[in-house]
Design an enzyme around this catalytic site. Structure first.
Site, PDB file in Angstrom:
ATOM      1  N   HIS A  40     -43.937   6.093   5.344  1.00 38.96           N
ATOM      2  CA  HIS A  40     -42.468   6.038   5.289  1.00 38.96           C
ATOM      3  C   HIS A  40     -41.900   7.087   6.240  1.00 38.96           C
ATOM      4  O   HIS A  40     -41.846   8.260   5.874  1.00 38.96           O
ATOM      5  CB  HIS A  40     -41.986   6.401   3.878  1.00 38.96           C
TER       6      HIS A  40
ATOM      7  N   GLU B 199     -38.787   7.166   7.106  1.00 36.55           N
ATOM      8  CA  GLU B 199     -37.335   7.244   6.887  1.00 36.55           C
ATOM      9  C   GLU B 199     -36.946   8.399   5.973  1.00 36.55           C
ATOM     10  O   GLU B 199     -35.768   8.680   5.822  1.00 36.55           O
ATOM     11  CB  GLU B 199     -36.810   5.907   6.338  1.00 36.55           C
TER      12      GLU B 199
ATOM     13  N   CYS C   7     -44.796   0.309   4.934  1.00 34.57           N
ATOM     14  CA  CYS C   7     -45.469   0.265   3.627  1.00 34.57           C
ATOM     15  C   CYS C   7     -45.450  -1.157   3.043  1.00 34.57           C
ATOM     16  O   CYS C   7     -46.161  -2.018   3.560  1.00 34.57           O
ATOM     17  CB  CYS C   7     -44.852   1.315   2.705  1.00 34.57           C
TER      18      CYS C   7
HETATM   19  N1  GLN Z   1     -47.931  -0.383  -3.302  1.00 34.54           N
HETATM   20  C1  GLN Z   1     -46.773  -1.082  -2.827  1.00 34.54           C
HETATM   21  C2  GLN Z   1     -47.043  -2.560  -2.634  1.00 34.54           C
HETATM   22  O1  GLN Z   1     -48.116  -3.018  -2.823  1.00 34.54           O
HETATM   23  C3  GLN Z   1     -46.247  -0.503  -1.535  1.00 34.54           C
HETATM   24  C4  GLN Z   1     -45.721   0.885  -1.773  1.00 34.54           C
HETATM   25  C5  GLN Z   1     -44.599   1.295  -0.881  1.00 34.54           C
HETATM   26  O2  GLN Z   1     -43.956   0.486  -0.200  1.00 34.54           O
HETATM   27  N2  GLN Z   1     -44.289   2.557  -0.939  1.00 34.54           N
HETATM   28  O3  GLN Z   1     -46.133  -3.254  -2.312  1.00 34.54           O
END
Ligand code: GLN
Length: 213
Positions: free
Chosen positions: A193, A195, A82
């Site tokens: 994610h 995890e 992410c």
């Molecule tokens: N929207 C977040 C960003 O731009 C990422 C979201 C996440 O890691 N769950 O960093």
């Protein structure tokens, strides 16, 4: 080949302990990384989810930005989930003014790509190298204000995309066909994610990349 490699989890922000747990479940020794000396002691590193703009600022404050960039250049295996995927991207769409990345992966990532209507969702996805193994099932994935990969260079191996249709055959409204997991050499990135699902197969894939050296 070291079957029990030591893998760091960048511990500036985000769900560090879940990654530590998943890595240990996948057979690695996992330690939080906040300092340069800790970064130098690990054989691989996980960049957790969180907020990429905040992690970017903290990397500079903790003087880890340049050492991490250099480590990636030198071939340190890194898995970004992410916000971590955003950090590994060479290019960002919808970043904030002045937002920087570590880079290393020849991709353009779009932040918050799924939009407000579908802020967070779960899906079962086919992930190459995991669900296509004998007896492999699709991976349960959780997306939280997730990015996707808008465009990937020729060296990038696409591991998963959002499907065009749901299991009941209706068209997927947002993100159909977009890349949500990819690998380039020793770098691995997922929009989602893994995890927090109790399924440590993505971490196991990363542990095997680290163990392979
Ligand atoms: N929207 C977040 C960003 O731009 C990422 C979201 C996440 O890691 N769950 O960093």
């Amino acid at each position: 080949m070291n079957p029990t490699p030591t893998i760091g989890v960048l511990a500036l922000q985000g769900d560090v302990s879940e990654h530590v747990g998943a890595l240990e479940h996948a057979g690695a020794r996992a330690i939080p990384v906040r300092r340069r000396s800790e970064l130098e002691s690990v054989e691989g590193l996980v960049l957790p989810g969180g907020e990429s703009t905040t992690i970017d600022k903290l990397l500079r404050i903790f003087e880890l930005h340049d050492p991490l960039r250099a480590a990636v250049k030198d071939g340190l295996p890194v898995y970004g989930s992410c916000a971590g995927m955003i950090l590994l991207a060479e290019r960002i769409e919808a970043g904030i003014e002045g937002q920087r990345t570590i880079g290393g992966m020849d991709v353009t990532v779009r932040r918050n790509a799924f939009g407000r209507q579908v802020d967070s969702f779960e899906a079962d996805l086919d992930v190459a190298g995991i669900s296509d193994l004998p007896g492999g099932a699709p991976v349960r994935t959780v997306f939280i204000r997730a990015p996707w990969i808008e465009e990937a260079g020729p060296e990038v191996e696409v591991l998963a995309r959002i499907p065009e249709r749901t299991t009941d055959g209706s068209p997927v409204r947002v993100g159909a066909g977009k890349i949500v997991a990819a690998r380039q050499g020793r770098l691995l990135a997922t929009s989602f994610h893994p995890e927090i699902t109790g399924d440590s197969r993505v971490h196991a894939l990363f542990v095997s990349m680290v163990a392979a050296g």
